[in-house]
Design a protein around this motif. Structure first.
Motif, PDB file in Angstrom:
ATOM      1  N   ALA A  66       3.690   5.844   5.765  1.00  0.00           N
ATOM      2  CA  ALA A  66       3.674   7.201   6.324  1.00  0.00           C
ATOM      3  C   ALA A  66       3.772   7.156   7.842  1.00  0.00           C
ATOM      4  O   ALA A  66       3.083   6.370   8.496  1.00  0.00           O
ATOM      5  CB  ALA A  66       2.413   7.930   5.892  1.00  0.00           C
ATOM      6  N   PRO A  67       4.632   7.975   8.430  1.00  0.00           N
ATOM      7  CA  PRO A  67       4.923   7.870   9.861  1.00  0.00           C
ATOM      8  C   PRO A  67       3.897   8.546  10.753  1.00  0.00           C
ATOM      9  O   PRO A  67       3.300   9.565  10.393  1.00  0.00           O
ATOM     10  CB  PRO A  67       6.281   8.578   9.980  1.00  0.00           C
ATOM     11  CG  PRO A  67       6.235   9.613   8.895  1.00  0.00           C
ATOM     12  CD  PRO A  67       5.481   8.977   7.755  1.00  0.00           C
ATOM     13  N   VAL A  68       3.710   7.971  11.934  1.00  0.00           N
ATOM     14  CA  VAL A  68       3.050   8.666  13.038  1.00  0.00           C
ATOM     15  C   VAL A  68       4.147   9.511  13.685  1.00  0.00           C
ATOM     16  O   VAL A  68       5.006   9.001  14.394  1.00  0.00           O
ATOM     17  CB  VAL A  68       2.458   7.666  14.050  1.00  0.00           C
ATOM     18  CG1 VAL A  68       1.831   8.407  15.231  1.00  0.00           C
ATOM     19  CG2 VAL A  68       1.436   6.760  13.376  1.00  0.00           C
ATOM     20  N   TRP A  69       4.151  10.806  13.430  1.00  0.00           N
ATOM     21  CA  TRP A  69       5.298  11.638  13.784  1.00  0.00           C
ATOM     22  C   TRP A  69       5.664  11.553  15.255  1.00  0.00           C
ATOM     23  O   TRP A  69       6.840  11.450  15.599  1.00  0.00           O
ATOM     24  CB  TRP A  69       5.027  13.091  13.370  1.00  0.00           C
ATOM     25  CG  TRP A  69       5.085  13.309  11.896  1.00  0.00           C
ATOM     26  CD1 TRP A  69       6.089  12.947  11.048  1.00  0.00           C
ATOM     27  CD2 TRP A  69       4.090  13.923  11.075  1.00  0.00           C
ATOM     28  NE1 TRP A  69       5.786  13.301   9.746  1.00  0.00           N
ATOM     29  CE2 TRP A  69       4.561  13.904   9.735  1.00  0.00           C
ATOM     30  CE3 TRP A  69       2.836  14.493  11.332  1.00  0.00           C
ATOM     31  CZ2 TRP A  69       3.839  14.435   8.676  1.00  0.00           C
ATOM     32  CZ3 TRP A  69       2.113  15.014  10.279  1.00  0.00           C
ATOM     33  CH2 TRP A  69       2.611  14.990   8.967  1.00  0.00           C
ATOM     34  N   ALA A 102      14.938  -0.456   0.471  1.00  0.00           N
ATOM     35  CA  ALA A 102      13.887  -0.721   1.449  1.00  0.00           C
ATOM     36  C   ALA A 102      12.952   0.455   1.637  1.00  0.00           C
ATOM     37  O   ALA A 102      11.796   0.271   2.037  1.00  0.00           O
ATOM     38  CB  ALA A 102      14.509  -1.112   2.791  1.00  0.00           C
ATOM     39  N   ARG A 103      13.399   1.664   1.302  1.00  0.00           N
ATOM     40  CA  ARG A 103      12.544   2.830   1.513  1.00  0.00           C
ATOM     41  C   ARG A 103      11.285   2.792   0.659  1.00  0.00           C
ATOM     42  O   ARG A 103      10.298   3.449   0.991  1.00  0.00           O
ATOM     43  CB  ARG A 103      13.325   4.117   1.237  1.00  0.00           C
ATOM     44  CG  ARG A 103      14.038   4.689   2.466  1.00  0.00           C
ATOM     45  CD  ARG A 103      14.197   6.195   2.363  1.00  0.00           C
ATOM     46  NE  ARG A 103      12.940   6.856   2.115  1.00  0.00           N
ATOM     47  CZ  ARG A 103      12.663   7.589   1.038  1.00  0.00           C
ATOM     48  NH1 ARG A 103      13.558   7.769   0.087  1.00  0.00           N
ATOM     49  NH2 ARG A 103      11.474   8.148   0.891  1.00  0.00           N
ATOM     50  N   ARG A 104      11.263   2.029  -0.416  1.00  0.00           N
ATOM     51  CA  ARG A 104      10.046   1.922  -1.230  1.00  0.00           C
ATOM     52  C   ARG A 104       8.937   1.226  -0.446  1.00  0.00           C
ATOM     53  O   ARG A 104       7.757   1.294  -0.836  1.00  0.00           O
ATOM     54  CB  ARG A 104      10.336   1.154  -2.526  1.00  0.00           C
ATOM     55  CG  ARG A 104      10.463  -0.350  -2.337  1.00  0.00           C
ATOM     56  CD  ARG A 104      10.969  -1.072  -3.573  1.00  0.00           C
ATOM     57  NE  ARG A 104      10.897  -2.517  -3.416  1.00  0.00           N
ATOM     58  CZ  ARG A 104      11.740  -3.242  -2.717  1.00  0.00           C
ATOM     59  NH1 ARG A 104      12.740  -2.656  -2.061  1.00  0.00           N
ATOM     60  NH2 ARG A 104      11.603  -4.555  -2.626  1.00  0.00           N
ATOM     61  N   ALA A 131       6.113  13.945  -3.867  1.00  0.00           N
ATOM     62  CA  ALA A 131       5.314  12.810  -4.334  1.00  0.00           C
ATOM     63  C   ALA A 131       3.922  12.858  -3.719  1.00  0.00           C
ATOM     64  O   ALA A 131       3.333  11.830  -3.397  1.00  0.00           O
ATOM     65  CB  ALA A 131       6.009  11.500  -3.968  1.00  0.00           C
ATOM     66  N   LEU A 132       3.405  14.062  -3.562  1.00  0.00           N
ATOM     67  CA  LEU A 132       2.126  14.224  -2.883  1.00  0.00           C
ATOM     68  C   LEU A 132       0.926  14.103  -3.813  1.00  0.00           C
ATOM     69  O   LEU A 132      -0.182  13.789  -3.358  1.00  0.00           O
ATOM     70  CB  LEU A 132       2.088  15.585  -2.177  1.00  0.00           C
ATOM     71  CG  LEU A 132       3.173  15.825  -1.117  1.00  0.00           C
ATOM     72  CD1 LEU A 132       3.030  17.216  -0.527  1.00  0.00           C
ATOM     73  CD2 LEU A 132       3.103  14.771  -0.024  1.00  0.00           C
ATOM     74  N   ALA A 185       0.855  -1.187   0.000  1.00  0.00           N
ATOM     75  CA  ALA A 185       0.000   0.000   0.000  1.00  0.00           C
ATOM     76  C   ALA A 185       0.894   1.241   0.000  1.00  0.00           C
ATOM     77  O   ALA A 185       0.923   1.993   0.979  1.00  0.00           O
ATOM     78  CB  ALA A 185      -0.935   0.000   1.202  1.00  0.00           C
ATOM     79  N   PRO A 186       1.635   1.473  -1.081  1.00  0.00           N
ATOM     80  CA  PRO A 186       2.574   2.605  -1.083  1.00  0.00           C
ATOM     81  C   PRO A 186       1.847   3.942  -1.015  1.00  0.00           C
ATOM     82  O   PRO A 186       0.818   4.137  -1.652  1.00  0.00           O
ATOM     83  CB  PRO A 186       3.326   2.438  -2.402  1.00  0.00           C
ATOM     84  CG  PRO A 186       2.385   1.676  -3.274  1.00  0.00           C
ATOM     85  CD  PRO A 186       1.636   0.750  -2.367  1.00  0.00           C
ATOM     86  N   GLY A 187       2.393   4.828  -0.227  1.00  0.00           N
ATOM     87  CA  GLY A 187       1.866   6.183  -0.124  1.00  0.00           C
ATOM     88  C   GLY A 187       2.982   7.179  -0.376  1.00  0.00           C
ATOM     89  O   GLY A 187       4.078   6.826  -0.811  1.00  0.00           O
ATOM     90  N   TRP A 188       2.726   8.417  -0.058  1.00  0.00           N
ATOM     91  CA  TRP A 188       3.667   9.470  -0.385  1.00  0.00           C
ATOM     92  C   TRP A 188       5.028   9.279   0.268  1.00  0.00           C
ATOM     93  O   TRP A 188       6.055   9.650  -0.309  1.00  0.00           O
ATOM     94  CB  TRP A 188       3.087  10.835   0.021  1.00  0.00           C
ATOM     95  CG  TRP A 188       2.920  11.014   1.512  1.00  0.00           C
ATOM     96  CD1 TRP A 188       1.882  10.585   2.273  1.00  0.00           C
ATOM     97  CD2 TRP A 188       3.843  11.649   2.397  1.00  0.00           C
ATOM     98  NE1 TRP A 188       2.091  10.910   3.593  1.00  0.00           N
ATOM     99  CE2 TRP A 188       3.283  11.571   3.702  1.00  0.00           C
ATOM    100  CE3 TRP A 188       5.067  12.289   2.230  1.00  0.00           C
ATOM    101  CZ2 TRP A 188       3.914  12.102   4.822  1.00  0.00           C
ATOM    102  CZ3 TRP A 188       5.708  12.816   3.358  1.00  0.00           C
ATOM    103  CH2 TRP A 188       5.128  12.717   4.629  1.00  0.00           C
ATOM    104  N   TYR A 189       5.055   8.632   1.458  1.00  0.00           N
ATOM    105  CA  TYR A 189       6.321   8.515   2.161  1.00  0.00           C
ATOM    106  C   TYR A 189       7.235   7.464   1.531  1.00  0.00           C
ATOM    107  O   TYR A 189       8.422   7.400   1.845  1.00  0.00           O
ATOM    108  CB  TYR A 189       6.097   8.202   3.641  1.00  0.00           C
ATOM    109  CG  TYR A 189       7.239   8.665   4.511  1.00  0.00           C
ATOM    110  CD1 TYR A 189       7.435  10.020   4.748  1.00  0.00           C
ATOM    111  CD2 TYR A 189       8.134   7.770   5.079  1.00  0.00           C
ATOM    112  CE1 TYR A 189       8.495  10.472   5.529  1.00  0.00           C
ATOM    113  CE2 TYR A 189       9.194   8.204   5.865  1.00  0.00           C
ATOM    114  CZ  TYR A 189       9.369   9.558   6.077  1.00  0.00           C
ATOM    115  OH  TYR A 189      10.420  10.006   6.842  1.00  0.00           O
TER     116      TYR A 189
END
Length: 353
Positions: A254-257, A248-250, A236-237, A224-228
Motif C-alpha cells: 500500500a502506497p504512501v500517497w 509483479a503487482r501482486r 479488494a478492501l 504481507a499482501p494487502g488491498w493494494y
C-alpha cells in the motif's frame, strides 16, 4: 557529453534551489520544483477536504512506468512499496533451508539484515570482501545480495562479473540500487533490483521499487499482501477470497500517497535528462574531487575519505552539507552540483589540514 546533453542538464538544474552547497544526496536527494509544487497541491487538497485517494492510482502508474524506463524493464515487472528492506525481506523469505547467500562485508543493513534474519530458518550467509564476490560464487550459492554502490564508501560492485558468475553457477543476483539508480546504468540480466527512491531518484521518503527478470519474480510470494496487491485494489478492501493481481503487482504494498505524488515528476525529470548524461556529470565531479585530494579516479558519484578532526565542523561553517559514515567523510555529487561545488569543498578541506 555533447551540446544537447549539456543543455538538458542545465535546464534540469534550474529545478533546484539549494540554500547551501549540498553534497549529501547519498543521505537524501533535493526535491525538484515540479515535485514540490505537486506536494504543495496535495497538502492543500488534504487540508481542504478535496483529496481523492483513487486519483493517485494514475500517478503511481506513471511513476511505475517512468522507473521501468530508467531500469530498462517493462512496467508489468515493477512492484511498488515503501522501503528496500521490505522487498529484500520478500526475496529472503523465498529461500528454502540450506540456501547459501553471499553478502559484501559491511553491506548496508537494509540489504544484509533480511538475509541474516533467515539464518534461524536454515539459510546460510557468508560475508566476503566486495571485490571478491564474483570468485566466491560457487555451486552451493543460491543468491548474491549486494548494493551496486556501497553506502559508506561509494565503491562500485563488480556487477557484470557477478551476472556472469551467477549465471555460470545457477545462482541469482539481487542488486540494491538505492545508492545508484538515477546516475549509474544497470546492466541487463540482474534477477532482482530493489531500490528506495529518496536519494538519487529525488523523491521523498516512503517509496521503493522491486523489479527483475520475469523468471526470478515468478519465484516470489507476497510476504504481507494487502488491498493494494489486489487484482482490483478498490474492490479488494474486505473479506475473501484471496484475489491478488497478476505479475509483479501482486507484490505491491500500500502506497504512501505523498511519496508517490512527489516522486513521479522527479522520475520524469531524470528521464528527460537521461541517465547516461547524469552518469557522466556526476562521476566527473566525483573524480575531480578525488584527483584534487590525491586519490585515484573511481567513476563513482560517492566519495569517502578520512579527514582531520574538526573538518566536518569546518564544512558546516562553510555551508557545505555532507555526511560522516563509518568514521569517514562522505560526499556525493548529483545533477544539481557543479565544479564550483567541488572546488569550494577542496578549498575548505585544505584549510582544515
Amino acid at each position: 557529453m555533447d551540446h544537447t546533453d549539456r543543455a538538458r542538464l542545465r535546464e534540469a538544474q534550474q529545478q533546484f534551489s539549494s540554500e547551501n552547497t549540498y553534497l549529501n544526496t547519498a543521505t537524501h536527494g533535493l526535491t525538484p520544483h515540479r515535485s514540490r509544487l505537486a506536494l504543495e497541491r496535495h497538502t492543500h487538497e488534504v487540508a481542504t477536504g478535496r483529496f481523492s485517494p483513487g486519483a493517485v492510482d494514475s500517478v503511481i502508474d506513471d511513476a511505475r512506468a517512468a522507473y521501468a524506463r530508467l531500469a530498462g524493464a517493462s512496467a508489468d515487472r515493477v512492484a511498488v512499496g515503501t522501503h528496500t528492506s521490505q522487498f529484500a525481506g520478500t526475496i529472503a523469505a523465498s529461500l528454502p533451508p540450506g540456501s547459501e547467500v553471499l553478502l559484501a562485508r559491511d553491506e548496508f543493513t537494509s540489504v544484509a539484515f533480511p538475509f541474516l534474519a533467515r539464518q534461524a530458518h536454515g539459510v546460510r550467509v557468508r560475508e566476503v570482501p566486495l571485490e571478491q564476490l564474483p570468485e566466491e560464487v560457487g555451486p552451493a550459492t543460491t543468491l548474491v545480495a549486494v548494493a551496486a554502490a556501497q553506502s559508506a564508501t561509494g565503491a562500485l560492485a563488480p556487477v557484470e562479473d557477478l551476472v556472469t558468475a551467477c549465471a555460470d553457477h545457477g545462482a541469482r543476483l539481487m542488486l540494491d540500487t538505492s545508492q545508484s539508480a538515477g546516475w549509474l546504468p544497470v546492466p541487463a540480466g540482474v534477477d532482482f533490483l530493489v531500490c528506495s527512491t529518496y536519494k538519487w531518484l529525488l523523491g521523498t521518503r516512503g517509496a521503493a521499487f522491486l523489479t527483475g527478470t520475469a523468471e526470478a519474480l515468478d519465484t516470489l510470494e507476497p510476504l504481507a499482501p494487502g488491498w493494494y496487491a489486489g487484482a482490483e485494489p478498490w474492490n479488494a478492501l474486505y473479506g475473501g477470497p484471496l484475489r491478488l493481481a497478476e505479475g509483479a503487482r501482486r507484490l505491491d504494498l500500500a502506497p504512501v500517497w505523498s511519496a508517490w505524488i512527489g516522486l513521479a515528476p522527479a522520475l520524469d525529470l531524470l528521464n528527460e535528462v537521461g541517465i547516461p548524461t547524469v552518469h557522466a556529470h556526476d562521476t566527473a565531479l566525483g573524480d575531480r574531487f578525488r584527483t584534487a585530494m590525491g586519490l585515484a579516479e573511481a567513476g563513482s558519484a560517492i566519495v569517502s575519505l578520512p579527514v582531520p578532526e574538526g573538518a566536518a565542523e569546518r564544512l558546516a561553517e562553510a555551508g557545505i552539507a555532507a555526511a560522516t559514515r563509518d568514521g569517514r567523510l562522505r560526499v556525493s555529487f548529483h545533477l544539481y552540483n557543479t565544479e564550483d561545488d567541488v572546488d569550494l569543498l577542496v578549498k575548505t578541506l585544505s584549510a582544515a589540514r
